[in-house]
Scaffold this active site. Structure first.
Site, mmCIF file in Angstrom:
data_model
loop_
_atom_site.group_PDB
_atom_site.id
_atom_site.type_symbol
_atom_site.label_atom_id
_atom_site.label_comp_id
_atom_site.label_asym_id
_atom_site.label_seq_id
_atom_site.Cartn_x
_atom_site.Cartn_y
_atom_site.Cartn_z
ATOM 1 C CD GLU A 141 -4.284 9.130 3.675
ATOM 2 O OE1 GLU A 141 -3.924 8.947 4.848
ATOM 3 O OE2 GLU A 141 -4.885 8.273 2.990
ATOM 4 C CG HIS B 43 -1.133 8.258 2.667
ATOM 5 N ND1 HIS B 43 -1.857 7.077 2.637
ATOM 6 C CD2 HIS B 43 -0.672 8.381 3.941
ATOM 7 C CE1 HIS B 43 -1.849 6.539 3.836
ATOM 8 N NE2 HIS B 43 -1.124 7.288 4.659
ATOM 9 C CG HIS C 152 -1.598 -1.300 1.471
ATOM 10 N ND1 HIS C 152 -2.505 -1.827 0.578
ATOM 11 C CD2 HIS C 152 -1.491 -2.208 2.480
ATOM 12 C CE1 HIS C 152 -2.939 -3.000 1.044
ATOM 13 N NE2 HIS C 152 -2.337 -3.259 2.178
ATOM 14 C CG HIS D 51 0.278 10.018 7.661
ATOM 15 N ND1 HIS D 51 -0.686 9.274 6.999
ATOM 16 C CD2 HIS D 51 -0.126 11.315 7.559
ATOM 17 C CE1 HIS D 51 -1.633 10.075 6.548
ATOM 18 N NE2 HIS D 51 -1.315 11.324 6.871
ATOM 19 C CG HIS E 66 2.896 5.612 6.344
ATOM 20 N ND1 HIS E 66 2.685 5.471 7.715
ATOM 21 C CD2 HIS E 66 1.753 6.147 5.851
ATOM 22 C CE1 HIS E 66 1.470 5.868 8.017
ATOM 23 N NE2 HIS E 66 0.889 6.299 6.904
ATOM 24 C CB THR F 299 -6.026 7.343 6.533
ATOM 25 O OG1 THR F 299 -4.684 6.912 6.223
ATOM 26 C CG2 THR F 299 -5.985 8.584 7.388
#
Ligand SMILES: NS(=O)(=O)c1ccc(C(=O)NCC(F)(F)F)cc1
Ligand SMILES: [Zn+2]
Length: 267
Positions: A105, A95, A65, A118, A93, A199
């Site tokens: 996000e 996104h 992911h 994050h 990590h 999330t």
């Protein structure tokens, strides 16, 4: 059950099927409506303070992911601001989106950023580890940093350099050159804070979110490197209907803030 992901078939709008908490009332991310934020003197009186040990960044893994740097929590701490007790860093990590006009996000007054970093912490005053803490409303705190397109980010470059060795799901490698999480935070420490969730599934409603107001720069090339990760295992065929299984986008769209309070500290 088909593994959750970010495609039409297994993406955010399907998660509640296997993870009912994803349909809860304290979900993340949210749109930060800056007009709704209330400044809170109690936040101003207890400055957010952190201590990280760069040598404790251990491994980077392709979770399927995204990429994730796992950290030895010992020696780290996050205190102050909205937090009761001490939180320790577990991992960090990112996104991102398929192009730089989206990918964060959280959004701010409806505006998306190119990506979002994050830093995940767990309440070591009350719980034994991150997994346990994830099951309690005060268990986790995530520091969120909005990333916008600009100059190359030297600290994040240390992550980018390792991406070719974790191109497929499940691959991991040692982080040899210490990465200092503190160097990835913005200069000004103004932030918004609210009570939310993970999330990604299982979307536990156990996160105190602290989102810094000032975005940090990252280059287009660095974002392109994130999108070169694959969501499937080496030697297996690509399960996701993403163009040849590239992880081009791994952000969850925003959920309603509902009746939750949104507080801010600093201008
Ligand atoms: N994207 S996020 O909200 O920062 C985020 C933070 C932490 C986790 C995580 O530790 N999952 C494993 C756990 F805790 F056992 F459930 C997932 C997502
Ligand atoms: Zn995240």
């Amino acid at each position: 059950a088909a593994e959750w992901g970010y495609t039409k078939r297994n993406g955010p709008f399907t998660w509640a099927k296997n993870y009912p908490t994803a349909a809860g009332i304290r979900q993340s991310p949210v749109d930060i409506d800056t007009a709704l934020a209330t400044s809170d003197s109690s936040l101003e009186s207890k400055p957010l303070r952190w201590k990280y040990v760069p040598q404790n960044t251990r491994t980077i893994v392709n979770s399927g992911h995204g990429w994730r740097v796992d950290v030895d929590s010992e020696g780290s701490e996050l205190v102050g601001g909205p937090l009761e007790g001490t939180y320790k860093l577990q991992q960090f990590h990112c996104h991102w989106g398929s192009s730089s006009d989206k990918g964060s996000e959280h959004t701010v007054d409806g505006q998306s950023y190119a990506a979002e970093l994050h830093l995940v912490h767990w309440n070591s005053s009350k719980y034994a580890d991150c997994g346990e803490a994830a099951d309690y409303p005060d268990g986790l705190t995530v520091l969120g940093v909005l990333l916008k397109v600009g100059a190359k980010n030297p600290e994040l470059q240390k992550v980018i350099d390792l991406i070719p060795s974790i191109s497929h799901r499940g691959e991991k490698t040692e982080v040899k050159e210490a990465i200092d999480p503190a160097k990835m935070l913005p200069k000004t420490l103004s932030y918004w804070t609210y009570l939310g969730s993970l999330t990604v599934p299982p979307c536990n409603e156990s996160v105190t979110w602290i989102l810094f107001k000032e975005p940090v720069e990252v280059s287009e090339e660095q974002l392109a490197a994130f999108r070169s990760l694959r969501c499937y295992k080496r030697g297996e065929e690509c399960p996701c209907d993403e163009v040849d299984g590239l992880l081009i986008s791994n952000y969850r769209p925003t959920l309603p803030l509902g009746t939750r309070e949104l507080r801010e500290c600093g201008s």
